[in-house]
Design a protein around this motif. Structure first.
Motif, PDB file in Angstrom:
ATOM      1  N   LEU A 212      34.200  40.386  78.186  1.00 53.28           N
ATOM      2  CA  LEU A 212      35.197  39.592  78.910  1.00 53.28           C
ATOM      3  C   LEU A 212      34.946  39.643  80.415  1.00 53.28           C
ATOM      4  O   LEU A 212      34.998  38.614  81.108  1.00 53.28           O
ATOM      5  CB  LEU A 212      36.603  40.098  78.592  1.00 53.28           C
ATOM      6  CG  LEU A 212      37.767  39.363  79.272  1.00 53.28           C
ATOM      7  CD1 LEU A 212      37.810  37.905  78.818  1.00 53.28           C
ATOM      8  CD2 LEU A 212      39.092  40.058  78.966  1.00 53.28           C
ATOM      9  N   ILE A 213      34.657  40.834  80.924  1.00 55.93           N
ATOM     10  CA  ILE A 213      34.385  40.985  82.361  1.00 55.93           C
ATOM     11  C   ILE A 213      33.121  40.223  82.743  1.00 55.93           C
ATOM     12  O   ILE A 213      33.071  39.546  83.777  1.00 55.93           O
ATOM     13  CB  ILE A 213      34.236  42.479  82.726  1.00 55.93           C
ATOM     14  CG1 ILE A 213      35.545  43.231  82.475  1.00 55.93           C
ATOM     15  CG2 ILE A 213      33.816  42.634  84.192  1.00 55.93           C
ATOM     16  CD1 ILE A 213      35.433  44.730  82.657  1.00 55.93           C
ATOM     17  N   SER A 214      32.096  40.309  81.893  1.00 53.02           N
ATOM     18  CA  SER A 214      30.816  39.667  82.198  1.00 53.02           C
ATOM     19  C   SER A 214      30.923  38.149  82.214  1.00 53.02           C
ATOM     20  O   SER A 214      30.120  37.469  82.867  1.00 53.02           O
ATOM     21  CB  SER A 214      29.743  40.113  81.197  1.00 53.02           C
ATOM     22  OG  SER A 214      30.046  39.656  79.888  1.00 53.02           O
ATOM     23  N   LEU A 215      31.916  37.591  81.494  1.00 50.51           N
ATOM     24  CA  LEU A 215      32.093  36.144  81.459  1.00 50.51           C
ATOM     25  C   LEU A 215      32.496  35.583  82.824  1.00 50.51           C
ATOM     26  O   LEU A 215      32.310  34.391  83.087  1.00 50.51           O
ATOM     27  CB  LEU A 215      33.147  35.761  80.406  1.00 50.51           C
ATOM     28  CG  LEU A 215      32.750  35.971  78.947  1.00 50.51           C
ATOM     29  CD1 LEU A 215      33.905  35.609  78.017  1.00 50.51           C
ATOM     30  CD2 LEU A 215      31.518  35.158  78.591  1.00 50.51           C
ATOM     31  N   PHE A 216      33.076  36.436  83.670  1.00 47.35           N
ATOM     32  CA  PHE A 216      33.492  36.003  85.004  1.00 47.35           C
ATOM     33  C   PHE A 216      32.363  36.142  86.031  1.00 47.35           C
ATOM     34  O   PHE A 216      32.547  35.845  87.207  1.00 47.35           O
ATOM     35  CB  PHE A 216      34.711  36.809  85.464  1.00 47.35           C
ATOM     36  CG  PHE A 216      35.961  36.503  84.691  1.00 47.35           C
ATOM     37  CD1 PHE A 216      36.772  35.429  85.053  1.00 47.35           C
ATOM     38  CD2 PHE A 216      36.315  37.267  83.585  1.00 47.35           C
ATOM     39  CE1 PHE A 216      37.922  35.132  84.336  1.00 47.35           C
ATOM     40  CE2 PHE A 216      37.463  36.978  82.860  1.00 47.35           C
ATOM     41  CZ  PHE A 216      38.269  35.907  83.232  1.00 47.35           C
ATOM     42  N   MET A 217      31.201  36.622  85.578  1.00 48.27           N
ATOM     43  CA  MET A 217      30.038  36.776  86.447  1.00 48.27           C
ATOM     44  C   MET A 217      28.986  35.714  86.110  1.00 48.27           C
ATOM     45  O   MET A 217      28.936  35.231  84.988  1.00 48.27           O
ATOM     46  CB  MET A 217      29.446  38.187  86.279  1.00 48.27           C
ATOM     47  CG  MET A 217      30.425  39.303  86.584  1.00 48.27           C
ATOM     48  SD  MET A 217      30.942  39.281  88.317  1.00 48.27           S
ATOM     49  CE  MET A 217      32.202  40.576  88.301  1.00 48.27           C
TER      50      MET A 217
END
Length: 248
Positions: free
Chosen positions: A49-54
């Protein structure tokens, strides 16, 4: 020295995941393989989920090969870890994990070409020695008792192998980060490990896999903090050599 902060956050997250693991294992009747699986099963969605914002990183040649290499070593390490604590006294085998940074001096050089400075060697020695001594608990023998136990205790031998395997996987994880990004490689690693241990748990634990769902509240923090550990671990090794990071 930002890597020191990342390494400390990684250590804190790993310790917190262990604390929640101990709480879950003491208050809930959980299969050991399910406890291991929960780290990856609930950690993967968080990091993904965090990586999707990168921004999507450029996946360079060698990333998937490093992943393919790291998974069997990691799976074997965790299986042997469980066997070690099942077979032998925990206070006898846990100190042997302190040898991971020592193994890393050679393994990191062979895989990554990294080599500590002379002061770095001395620092790693002090950390390994200190961690080893601090982990000696309730032993009536000498300070070398855990080492001597390798010759007679299967559990001790298993844990020494785990320490060696962790030195390999830590080095391979840096290749994955270098070939992509800290977050992306962390997410892919967690997903691959979750799938691997899910399959293993189905084979070894059968219907106990349902414990993941039934104990969601107790196991979610285990995975969440383990996922954070992976992220901070990957961020730290982008800024320093692996033996230094793992020593902290």
């Amino acid at each position: 020295m930002l890597w020191v902060l990342y390494a400390l956050f990684s250590a804190f997250s790993f310790a917190t995941a262990d604390a929640f693991t101990k709480k879950a294992s003491s208050s809930l009747d959980l299969d050991n393989y399910i406890l291991i699986l929960s780290r990856f099963f609930y950690g993967a969605p968080l990091v993904l989920l965090i990586s999707l914002f990168m921004p999507m990183p450029n996946i360079e040649s060698g990333f998937w090969l490093a992943l393919a290499a790291i998974i069997p070593f990691e799976v074997l390490a965790w299986i042997l870890y469980i066997k070690a604590i099942r077979t032998s006294q925990i206070s006898l085998v846990v100190p042997l994990l302190s040898f991971t940074p020592a193994f890393l001096v050679a393994i990191s050089f062979l895989i990554l070409g990294e080599l500590p400075s002379l002061m770095g060697f001395f620092g790693i020695f002090l950390v390994v020695a200190g961690a080893y001594v601090l982990n000696l608990k309730n032993l009536n023998g000498s300070i070398l008792e855990p080492v001597k136990s390798i010759l007679r205790e299967k559990g001790a031998l298993y844990m020494l192998i785990v320490a060696f395997l962790f030195s390999i996987t830590s080095s391979l994880s840096k290749i994955m980060v270098q070939k992509s990004s800290a977050l992306f490689s962390g997410a892919i690693y967690l997903i691959a490990m979750a799938l691997s241990f899910f399959a293993i748990s189905l084979f070894t634990s059968g219907k106990n896999v349902l414990q993941l769902k039934n104990n969601f509240k107790g196991l979610l923090p285990v995975g969440a903090f383990y996922g954070l550990m992976v992220v901070f671990h990957n961020l730290a090794i982008t800024l320093t050599i692996v033996p230094y990071m793992m020593s902290i």
